[in-house]
Design a protein around this motif. Structure first.
Motif, short mmCIF file in Angstrom:
data_model
loop_
_atom_site.label_atom_id
_atom_site.label_comp_id
_atom_site.label_asym_id
_atom_site.label_seq_id
_atom_site.Cartn_x
_atom_site.Cartn_y
_atom_site.Cartn_z
N GLY A 30 0.79 -1.23 0.00
CA GLY A 30 0.00 0.00 0.00
C GLY A 30 0.82 1.27 0.00
O GLY A 30 0.25 2.37 -0.04
N LEU A 31 2.16 1.15 0.00
CA LEU A 31 3.00 2.34 0.07
C LEU A 31 2.78 3.31 -1.09
O LEU A 31 2.68 4.53 -0.86
N PRO A 32 2.71 2.85 -2.36
CA PRO A 32 2.48 3.81 -3.46
C PRO A 32 1.19 4.62 -3.27
O PRO A 32 1.18 5.83 -3.52
N GLY A 33 0.12 3.96 -2.84
CA GLY A 33 -1.13 4.67 -2.63
C GLY A 33 -1.02 5.68 -1.50
O GLY A 33 -1.55 6.80 -1.60
N PHE A 34 -0.32 5.32 -0.43
CA PHE A 34 -0.12 6.24 0.68
C PHE A 34 0.67 7.47 0.23
O PHE A 34 0.35 8.61 0.61
N LEU A 35 1.70 7.25 -0.58
CA LEU A 35 2.50 8.37 -1.07
C LEU A 35 1.66 9.31 -1.94
O LEU A 35 1.82 10.54 -1.88
N MET A 36 0.77 8.73 -2.75
CA MET A 36 -0.10 9.56 -3.59
C MET A 36 -1.04 10.39 -2.74
O MET A 36 -1.30 11.57 -3.03
N ILE A 37 -1.58 9.80 -1.67
CA ILE A 37 -2.45 10.56 -0.76
C ILE A 37 -1.68 11.72 -0.15
O ILE A 37 -2.17 12.85 -0.08
N PHE A 38 -0.46 11.44 0.30
CA PHE A 38 0.38 12.48 0.91
C PHE A 38 0.67 13.60 -0.09
O PHE A 38 0.57 14.79 0.25
N VAL A 39 1.05 13.23 -1.33
CA VAL A 39 1.38 14.24 -2.34
C VAL A 39 0.16 15.09 -2.68
O VAL A 39 0.24 16.33 -2.73
N PHE A 40 -0.99 14.45 -2.90
CA PHE A 40 -2.20 15.20 -3.22
C PHE A 40 -2.61 16.12 -2.07
O PHE A 40 -3.02 17.27 -2.29
N ALA A 41 -2.50 15.62 -0.83
CA ALA A 41 -2.87 16.44 0.32
C ALA A 41 -1.93 17.65 0.45
O ALA A 41 -2.38 18.77 0.74
N ALA A 42 -0.64 17.43 0.25
CA ALA A 42 0.33 18.52 0.33
C ALA A 42 0.06 19.56 -0.75
O ALA A 42 0.10 20.78 -0.50
N CYS A 43 -0.23 19.09 -1.96
CA CYS A 43 -0.54 20.02 -3.06
C CYS A 43 -1.82 20.81 -2.79
O CYS A 43 -1.92 22.00 -3.14
N ALA A 44 -2.80 20.17 -2.15
CA ALA A 44 -4.04 20.86 -1.80
C ALA A 44 -3.77 21.98 -0.80
O ALA A 44 -4.29 23.10 -0.93
N LEU A 45 -2.93 21.67 0.20
CA LEU A 45 -2.60 22.69 1.20
C LEU A 45 -1.84 23.86 0.58
O LEU A 45 -2.09 25.03 0.91
N ILE A 46 -0.90 23.53 -0.32
CA ILE A 46 -0.15 24.59 -1.00
C ILE A 46 -1.09 25.46 -1.84
O ILE A 46 -0.98 26.70 -1.84
N SER A 47 -2.03 24.82 -2.53
CA SER A 47 -2.98 25.57 -3.35
C SER A 47 -3.86 26.47 -2.50
O SER A 47 -4.15 27.62 -2.87
N LEU A 48 -4.30 25.97 -1.33
CA LEU A 48 -5.09 26.80 -0.42
C LEU A 48 -4.28 27.98 0.10
O LEU A 48 -4.80 29.11 0.22
N GLY A 49 -3.00 27.72 0.39
CA GLY A 49 -2.14 28.81 0.84
C GLY A 49 -1.98 29.89 -0.22
O GLY A 49 -2.02 31.10 0.08
N LEU A 50 -1.83 29.46 -1.48
CA LEU A 50 -1.70 30.42 -2.57
C LEU A 50 -3.00 31.19 -2.79
O LEU A 50 -2.98 32.39 -3.10
#
Length: 221
Positions: A30-50
């Motif tokens: 399940g590691l690849p899926g977990f990494l994708m969740i982390f990446v998408f969540a981080a990008c969402a936070l960055i987008s909200l910050g912008l």
């Protein structure tokens, strides 16, 4: 995707049903899926910050109202897209048969099946290439189950009779033609106890696998 045989090899039934091994296997696959969740969540936070940054620029009149508000809306839309992507991968993790079995052991059962065929999925490099492996398994009431797993190309030691016959003199596997272990090979799976549709591979006999690895000049486990 499996990148190692370490948590798949079993010597006996006790190994097969060992909960600690199954938990490590679930984390591994399940590691690849977990990494994708982390990446998408981080990008969402960055987008909200912008988006907040552009709104602040509009409020302080440091940028034209129309451009800053438009940019903020675009960032909010992008954040929504990233949130949707992370939810998709999170839902897949929650519906994973092995993870459900570990949370509620009574909801699943072990079944014996076999790996029957595979196809090569090329990546941008050898390290990103993989094999999609299909198989056969039956549920508790004899239902045909879907079996499909991805394996790192560097750890896959098996071939098929037809594939072995088609190897030509200049091919990578020519020196091992006629030596590698061919499919089908038996394997162990977990499926849902009620109305199963999918089986997840959770084990393979260690002696069988090591024999296949030796025949392919690979390191045993």
């Amino acid at each position: 995707m499996y990148r190692s045989w370490k948590y798949l090899v079993v010597k006996n039934e006790q190994d097969l049903k060992n909960r600690e091994r199954l938990q490590r296997l679930a984390r591994h696959r399940g590691l690849p899926g977990f990494l994708m969740i982390f990446v998408f969540a981080a990008c969402a936070l960055i987008s909200l910050g912008l988006a907040g940054f552009f709104l602040q620029m509009a409020y302080s009149h440091q940028l034209p109202m129309w451009s800053s508000v438009g940019s903020a809306l675009a960032m909010l839309l992008l954040a929504g897209t990233f949130v949707f992507g992370s939810r998709v991968f999170l839902r897949e993790r929650r519906l994973d048969v092995l993870r459900k079995f570990l949370r509620h052991p009574e909801s699943g059962c072990f079944v014996v099946g076999k790996l029957t065929s595979f196809s090569y999925v090329a990546g941008d490099s050898r390290k990103l290439s993989r094999y999609f492996v299909e198989g056969e398994a039956e549920g508790p009431q004899g239902q045909a189950l879907f079996v499909g797993e991805f394996f790192d190309a560097d750890i896959w030691p098996f071939t098929t009779e037809e594939g072995d016959r088609q190897i030509q003199k200049d091919d990578d596997w020519y020196d091992l033609k006629g030596k590698r272990r061919t499919l089908p090979v038996p394997a162990y799976f977990v499926c849902e106890a009620k109305d199963p549709k999918v089986a997840v591979m959770v084990g393979i006999d260690q002696a069988l696998l090591n024999d296949a690895l030796k025949r392919s000049d690979m390191k045993t486990v």
